[in-house]
Motif scaffolding. Sequence first.
Motif, PDB file in Angstrom:
ATOM      1  N   TYR A  11     -26.427   5.471  34.530  1.00  0.00           N
ATOM      2  CA  TYR A  11     -26.822   5.465  35.936  1.00  0.00           C
ATOM      3  C   TYR A  11     -25.736   6.068  36.819  1.00  0.00           C
ATOM      4  CZ  TYR A  11     -30.662   2.533  34.476  1.00  0.00           C
ATOM      5  OH  TYR A  11     -31.781   2.068  33.851  1.00  0.00           O
ATOM      6  N   ALA A  12     -26.168   6.931  37.734  1.00  0.00           N
ATOM      7  CA  ALA A  12     -25.251   7.459  38.739  1.00  0.00           C
ATOM      8  C   ALA A  12     -24.906   6.382  39.756  1.00  0.00           C
ATOM      9  CB  ALA A  12     -25.875   8.663  39.439  1.00  0.00           C
ATOM     10  N   MET A  13     -25.881   5.559  40.095  1.00  0.00           N
ATOM     11  CA  MET A  13     -25.663   4.551  41.134  1.00  0.00           C
ATOM     12  C   MET A  13     -26.407   3.265  40.800  1.00  0.00           C
ATOM     13  SD  MET A  13     -26.281   4.821  45.283  1.00  0.00           S
ATOM     14  CE  MET A  13     -25.494   6.423  45.293  1.00  0.00           C
ATOM     15  N   LEU A  14     -25.758   2.156  41.140  1.00  0.00           N
ATOM     16  CA  LEU A  14     -26.344   0.819  41.001  1.00  0.00           C
ATOM     17  C   LEU A  14     -26.244   0.130  42.350  1.00  0.00           C
ATOM     18  CD1 LEU A  14     -27.317  -1.505  38.940  1.00  0.00           C
ATOM     19  CD2 LEU A  14     -24.932  -2.245  39.035  1.00  0.00           C
ATOM     20  N   VAL A  15     -27.344  -0.518  42.791  1.00  0.00           N
ATOM     21  CA  VAL A  15     -27.306  -1.251  44.057  1.00  0.00           C
ATOM     22  C   VAL A  15     -27.873  -2.656  43.873  1.00  0.00           C
ATOM     23  CG1 VAL A  15     -27.324   0.739  45.598  1.00  0.00           C
ATOM     24  CG2 VAL A  15     -29.491  -0.185  44.813  1.00  0.00           C
ATOM     25  N   PRO A  16     -27.087  -3.687  44.179  1.00  0.00           N
ATOM     26  CA  PRO A  16     -27.631  -5.045  44.264  1.00  0.00           C
ATOM     27  C   PRO A  16     -28.263  -5.236  45.633  1.00  0.00           C
ATOM     28  CG  PRO A  16     -25.263  -5.088  44.610  1.00  0.00           C
ATOM     29  CD  PRO A  16     -25.629  -3.655  44.351  1.00  0.00           C
ATOM     30  N   THR A  17     -29.436  -5.860  45.681  1.00  0.00           N
ATOM     31  CA  THR A  17     -30.134  -5.919  46.964  1.00  0.00           C
ATOM     32  C   THR A  17     -31.132  -7.059  47.014  1.00  0.00           C
ATOM     33  OG1 THR A  17     -31.342  -4.567  48.569  1.00  0.00           O
ATOM     34  CG2 THR A  17     -32.033  -4.380  46.279  1.00  0.00           C
ATOM     35  N   SER A  18     -31.501  -7.440  48.216  1.00  0.00           N
ATOM     36  CA  SER A  18     -32.614  -8.352  48.477  1.00  0.00           C
ATOM     37  C   SER A  18     -33.722  -7.543  49.140  1.00  0.00           C
ATOM     38  CB  SER A  18     -32.164  -9.488  49.397  1.00  0.00           C
ATOM     39  OG  SER A  18     -33.265 -10.303  49.759  1.00  0.00           O
ATOM     40  N   MET A  19     -34.802  -7.313  48.400  1.00  0.00           N
ATOM     41  CA  MET A  19     -35.888  -6.480  48.922  1.00  0.00           C
ATOM     42  C   MET A  19     -36.817  -7.289  49.823  1.00  0.00           C
ATOM     43  SD  MET A  19     -35.385  -3.457  47.676  1.00  0.00           S
ATOM     44  CE  MET A  19     -36.916  -2.766  48.305  1.00  0.00           C
ATOM     45  N   GLY A  20     -37.361  -6.590  50.810  1.00  0.00           N
ATOM     46  CA  GLY A  20     -38.324  -7.225  51.693  1.00  0.00           C
ATOM     47  C   GLY A  20     -39.271  -6.204  52.263  1.00  0.00           C
ATOM     48  N   TYR A 309     -23.831  10.691  47.422  1.00  0.00           N
ATOM     49  CA  TYR A 309     -24.445  11.762  46.635  1.00  0.00           C
ATOM     50  C   TYR A 309     -23.482  12.931  46.494  1.00  0.00           C
ATOM     51  CZ  TYR A 309     -27.598  15.508  45.203  1.00  0.00           C
ATOM     52  OH  TYR A 309     -28.175  16.559  44.528  1.00  0.00           O
ATOM     53  N   ALA A 310     -22.822  13.297  47.575  1.00  0.00           N
ATOM     54  CA  ALA A 310     -21.882  14.414  47.534  1.00  0.00           C
ATOM     55  C   ALA A 310     -20.713  14.119  46.599  1.00  0.00           C
ATOM     56  CB  ALA A 310     -21.379  14.722  48.944  1.00  0.00           C
ATOM     57  N   ILE A 311     -20.242  12.881  46.614  1.00  0.00           N
ATOM     58  CA  ILE A 311     -19.168  12.489  45.695  1.00  0.00           C
ATOM     59  C   ILE A 311     -19.650  12.567  44.249  1.00  0.00           C
ATOM     60  CG2 ILE A 311     -17.763  10.527  44.929  1.00  0.00           C
ATOM     61  CD1 ILE A 311     -17.561   9.709  47.907  1.00  0.00           C
ATOM     62  N   LEU A 312     -20.853  12.072  43.992  1.00  0.00           N
ATOM     63  CA  LEU A 312     -21.410  12.127  42.635  1.00  0.00           C
ATOM     64  C   LEU A 312     -21.582  13.560  42.152  1.00  0.00           C
ATOM     65  CD1 LEU A 312     -24.058   9.286  43.033  1.00  0.00           C
ATOM     66  CD2 LEU A 312     -22.192   9.291  41.347  1.00  0.00           C
ATOM     67  N   GLN A 313     -21.835  14.477  43.075  1.00  0.00           N
ATOM     68  CA  GLN A 313     -22.013  15.875  42.704  1.00  0.00           C
ATOM     69  C   GLN A 313     -20.683  16.600  42.495  1.00  0.00           C
ATOM     70  OE1 GLN A 313     -25.194  15.524  41.775  1.00  0.00           O
ATOM     71  NE2 GLN A 313     -25.551  17.622  42.452  1.00  0.00           N
ATOM     72  N   GLY A 314     -19.584  15.947  42.858  1.00  0.00           N
ATOM     73  CA  GLY A 314     -18.281  16.560  42.666  1.00  0.00           C
ATOM     74  C   GLY A 314     -17.964  17.677  43.641  1.00  0.00           C
ATOM     75  N   TRP A 315     -18.580  17.649  44.829  1.00  0.00           N
ATOM     76  CA  TRP A 315     -18.351  18.696  45.819  1.00  0.00           C
ATOM     77  C   TRP A 315     -16.968  18.555  46.443  1.00  0.00           C
ATOM     78  CZ3 TRP A 315     -23.648  17.889  48.694  1.00  0.00           C
ATOM     79  CH2 TRP A 315     -24.692  18.395  47.894  1.00  0.00           C
ATOM     80  N   GLU A 316     -16.540  19.620  47.118  1.00  0.00           N
ATOM     81  CA  GLU A 316     -15.280  19.572  47.846  1.00  0.00           C
ATOM     82  C   GLU A 316     -15.382  18.547  48.969  1.00  0.00           C
ATOM     83  OE1 GLU A 316     -15.330  23.360  50.654  1.00  0.00           O
ATOM     84  OE2 GLU A 316     -16.018  23.839  48.614  1.00  0.00           O
ATOM     85  N   THR A 317     -14.239  17.993  49.330  1.00  0.00           N
ATOM     86  CA  THR A 317     -14.208  16.796  50.164  1.00  0.00           C
ATOM     87  C   THR A 317     -14.896  16.960  51.512  1.00  0.00           C
ATOM     88  OG1 THR A 317     -12.071  16.324  49.124  1.00  0.00           O
ATOM     89  CG2 THR A 317     -12.685  14.990  51.010  1.00  0.00           C
ATOM     90  N   GLU A 318     -14.694  18.085  52.191  1.00  0.00           N
ATOM     91  CA  GLU A 318     -15.266  18.229  53.527  1.00  0.00           C
ATOM     92  C   GLU A 318     -16.786  18.162  53.507  1.00  0.00           C
ATOM     93  OE1 GLU A 318     -14.329  21.882  55.393  1.00  0.00           O
ATOM     94  OE2 GLU A 318     -15.110  23.153  53.780  1.00  0.00           O
ATOM     95  N   LYS A 319     -17.401  18.498  52.365  1.00  0.00           N
ATOM     96  CA  LYS A 319     -18.859  18.443  52.272  1.00  0.00           C
ATOM     97  C   LYS A 319     -19.376  17.013  52.176  1.00  0.00           C
ATOM     98  CE  LYS A 319     -19.823  23.033  50.395  1.00  0.00           C
ATOM     99  NZ  LYS A 319     -20.506  23.801  49.313  1.00  0.00           N
ATOM    100  N   TRP A 320     -18.517  16.081  51.774  1.00  0.00           N
ATOM    101  CA  TRP A 320     -18.966  14.694  51.659  1.00  0.00           C
ATOM    102  C   TRP A 320     -19.459  14.175  53.010  1.00  0.00           C
ATOM    103  CZ3 TRP A 320     -14.244  12.100  48.742  1.00  0.00           C
ATOM    104  CH2 TRP A 320     -14.065  12.734  47.506  1.00  0.00           C
ATOM    105  N   VAL A 321     -18.626  14.332  54.028  1.00  0.00           N
ATOM    106  CA  VAL A 321     -18.961  13.788  55.339  1.00  0.00           C
ATOM    107  C   VAL A 321     -20.046  14.632  56.009  1.00  0.00           C
ATOM    108  CG1 VAL A 321     -17.137  15.004  56.599  1.00  0.00           C
ATOM    109  CG2 VAL A 321     -17.943  12.790  57.429  1.00  0.00           C
TER     110      VAL A 321
END
Length: 359
Positions: A11-20, A309-321
């Motif tokens: 998994y790229a990402m895991l989220v614990p959550t309370s759905m509603g 998502y940008a971090i997971l894609q390994g993009w250059e830092t300025e693209k993250w924000v």
Amino acid sequence: MKIELKKDAKYAMLVPTSMGTRITPEDGQPVHTSSTFKMQATSAETNVASVSSFLGLPVKVLTAFVKGSPLARFIKDNLGSRHMDYEAKEVDQGSPWGYRHQINVADSGYGVRGPRVHNDRAGEVGRTLSADDFDLERIFGQEGVQIIHISGLVGALSPETGKFCLELARAAKKHGTRISFDLNYRASFWENREKELRDIFTEIAGISDILVGNEEDFQLCLGLEGPEAGGKDIASKIDNFKDMINRAKKEYPNTSVFANTLREVVDTNTHKWGAIMWAGDDWHVIEPRAITVLDRIGGGDGFVGGLLYAILQGWETEKWVQFGWANGALVTSLLTDYSQPINEDQIWAIWEGKARVKR
């Protein structure tokens, strides 16, 4: 700057959550004057994960469902439509006065009439979440996760969920999963629980790789001095936000990325939307830019989701924000409180200011 991510993770990402569920009047009308509503499945944490799941990355949700509930089925089907796997404990309702899924009743506002959200969370099944409900060794050690995203909303739901989030963070750290923590302060959740929650939030923040807040989260959750939230001309406060993040860096030296959204509300449908991020040794600032808002709910989650998502894609830092800012802006143009991009280009076009028709 690069953030090293776990290789060969399922998994790229895991989220614990309370759905509603969220119910909203049609046509931007107030709740008390309306007779027709739209209902959607929702949670802040799945809002964050949606941009990754819609753009093809594997996402998993940890949650709880009321056994046999038609609303639980509605939520499960929605998660499936968002291309998300889920793992959940099934809890017996107990009685008509037992457990249920929380309801957010939201007036989106219009023009000079601001949004209003009424939270109806009595008997919320997600407040029972516990690390004992899940095999953390399997999830983190065998399946593998690149980033876990934890929200302060879940951490503050109940004493049980606070411990749940803390144990998830510890397990993630043990197995080399990167930890993203969105502080997400809610005053009603913290009432008479300040020391308990401050201790939990401080420990999670101390082992987090990515720490995110809005104008006041760092101050209210972690006790850091910062600028006054709200008001006009937020761009003039950017240096104050930098000072606040510099204080956070000293308190949490193991954190690699600090990000803070900036929002100035002109009226309900016009916001000045910006962001500030420190990563490595560099500042990245997006001066607040005017955006047209259909529904503001989920915009902050969209920012975090785009950043991750940008971090997971390994993009250059300025693209993250940049991608985070643009994905947050996308969410405010939708009736759902989560991003559903057709592709990355749709989000980048928002960043580039290209709103002309594409044929």
